[in-house]
Design a protein around this motif. Structure first.
Motif, mmCIF file in Angstrom:
data_model
loop_
_atom_site.group_PDB
_atom_site.id
_atom_site.type_symbol
_atom_site.label_atom_id
_atom_site.label_comp_id
_atom_site.label_asym_id
_atom_site.label_seq_id
_atom_site.Cartn_x
_atom_site.Cartn_y
_atom_site.Cartn_z
ATOM 1 N N SER A 89 45.746 41.722 30.766
ATOM 2 C CA SER A 89 46.578 41.804 31.962
ATOM 3 C C SER A 89 46.339 43.112 32.706
ATOM 4 O O SER A 89 47.231 43.621 33.358
ATOM 5 C CB SER A 89 48.049 41.645 31.594
ATOM 6 O OG SER A 89 48.416 42.598 30.627
ATOM 7 N N SER A 90 45.131 43.649 32.598
ATOM 8 C CA SER A 90 44.827 44.915 33.266
ATOM 9 C C SER A 90 44.667 44.746 34.773
ATOM 10 O O SER A 90 44.880 45.679 35.530
ATOM 11 C CB SER A 90 43.572 45.548 32.668
ATOM 12 O OG SER A 90 42.489 44.652 32.753
ATOM 13 N N ASN A 91 44.286 43.559 35.226
ATOM 14 C CA ASN A 91 44.164 43.283 36.651
ATOM 15 C C ASN A 91 45.524 42.804 37.164
ATOM 16 O O ASN A 91 46.088 41.856 36.621
ATOM 17 C CB ASN A 91 43.101 42.205 36.887
ATOM 18 C CG ASN A 91 42.828 41.942 38.345
ATOM 19 O OD1 ASN A 91 43.714 41.997 39.194
ATOM 20 N ND2 ASN A 91 41.575 41.635 38.643
ATOM 21 N N PRO A 92 46.077 43.427 38.208
ATOM 22 C CA PRO A 92 47.408 43.041 38.673
ATOM 23 C C PRO A 92 47.484 41.630 39.272
ATOM 24 O O PRO A 92 48.564 41.089 39.430
ATOM 25 C CB PRO A 92 47.752 44.095 39.722
ATOM 26 C CG PRO A 92 46.448 44.659 40.146
ATOM 27 C CD PRO A 92 45.517 44.535 38.980
ATOM 28 N N ASN A 93 46.320 41.023 39.582
ATOM 29 C CA ASN A 93 46.318 39.697 40.201
ATOM 30 C C ASN A 93 45.887 38.578 39.253
ATOM 31 O O ASN A 93 45.964 37.407 39.621
ATOM 32 C CB ASN A 93 45.410 39.690 41.427
ATOM 33 C CG ASN A 93 45.917 40.621 42.494
ATOM 34 O OD1 ASN A 93 47.105 40.652 42.786
ATOM 35 N ND2 ASN A 93 45.036 41.410 43.061
ATOM 36 N N HIS A 94 45.398 38.943 38.079
ATOM 37 C CA HIS A 94 44.921 37.937 37.131
ATOM 38 C C HIS A 94 45.361 38.298 35.720
ATOM 39 O O HIS A 94 45.412 39.461 35.355
ATOM 40 C CB HIS A 94 43.391 37.843 37.164
ATOM 41 C CG HIS A 94 42.847 37.449 38.499
ATOM 42 N ND1 HIS A 94 42.914 36.175 38.981
ATOM 43 C CD2 HIS A 94 42.248 38.186 39.458
ATOM 44 C CE1 HIS A 94 42.376 36.132 40.189
ATOM 45 N NE2 HIS A 94 41.970 37.348 40.500
ATOM 46 N N LYS A 95 45.650 37.269 34.954
ATOM 47 C CA LYS A 95 45.986 37.436 33.542
ATOM 48 C C LYS A 95 45.249 36.355 32.764
ATOM 49 O O LYS A 95 44.979 35.276 33.286
ATOM 50 C CB LYS A 95 47.486 37.295 33.297
ATOM 51 C CG LYS A 95 48.324 38.409 33.905
ATOM 52 C CD LYS A 95 49.791 38.209 33.574
ATOM 53 C CE LYS A 95 50.657 39.218 34.267
ATOM 54 N NZ LYS A 95 50.756 40.475 33.583
ATOM 55 N N SER A 113 44.334 30.861 31.980
ATOM 56 C CA SER A 113 43.992 31.806 33.039
ATOM 57 C C SER A 113 45.070 31.712 34.115
ATOM 58 O O SER A 113 45.412 30.616 34.570
ATOM 59 C CB SER A 113 42.626 31.444 33.617
ATOM 60 O OG SER A 113 42.325 32.260 34.710
ATOM 61 N N SER A 115 46.627 33.315 37.869
ATOM 62 C CA SER A 115 46.363 34.075 39.091
ATOM 63 C C SER A 115 47.676 34.279 39.823
ATOM 64 O O SER A 115 48.559 33.423 39.797
ATOM 65 C CB SER A 115 45.400 33.319 40.004
ATOM 66 O OG SER A 115 44.140 33.229 39.408
#
Length: 133
Positions: A89-95, A113, A115
């Protein structure tokens, strides 16, 4: 005027932190729904079209179709336990999360996945495969 500004600011900050708290636990929430085989609750996190790959059957489905397919999977494979194996979850727009689902007879690996649309995280893809020993 100053009082109204403070009230609006307080409201905005409260709602913002509430939204962040909800987004942070979306993986835990979905994991719980997989554990309790609640296809209808999982469907609440599906966009109008979602990619499903269930045991090699891959296609794009409407959220209603995906709910039926998940319900059928749970009917055939009632979960005994579900564990979160990995979460990115390091990307704020993707987990991305990987779950291990143990049924009475088989063990599955589930990749989810997610978004973010401006409001919350939605499932972009669910992949369910047999977990190799």
């Amino acid at each position: 005027m100053k009082k109204k500004f403070l009230i609006v600011l307080f409201f905005f900050l409260t709602m913002s932190s509430f939204a962040r708290a909800q987004q942070k636990d979306v993986i835990d929430t979905l994991s719980g729904y997989f554990k309790t085989a609640q296809a209808e609750k999982i469907a609440e996190y599906l966009p109008s079209v979602v990619e499903l790959d269930i045991l090699g059957e891959k296609n794009s489905y409407s959220s209603a179709q995906a709910e039926i397919i998940l319900r059928d999977f749970f009917t055939k494979n009632k979960p005994a336990s579900v564990k979160i194996i990995n979460r990115l979850s390091s990307n704020p727009n993707h987990k991305l999360t990987i779950l291990s689902l143990q049924s009475a007879k088989d063990k599955f690996r589930i990749s989810i996945s997610l978004s973010s649309n401006a409001e919350r995280f939605l499932v972009a893809e669910i992949r369910i495969e047999y977990d190799k020993p």
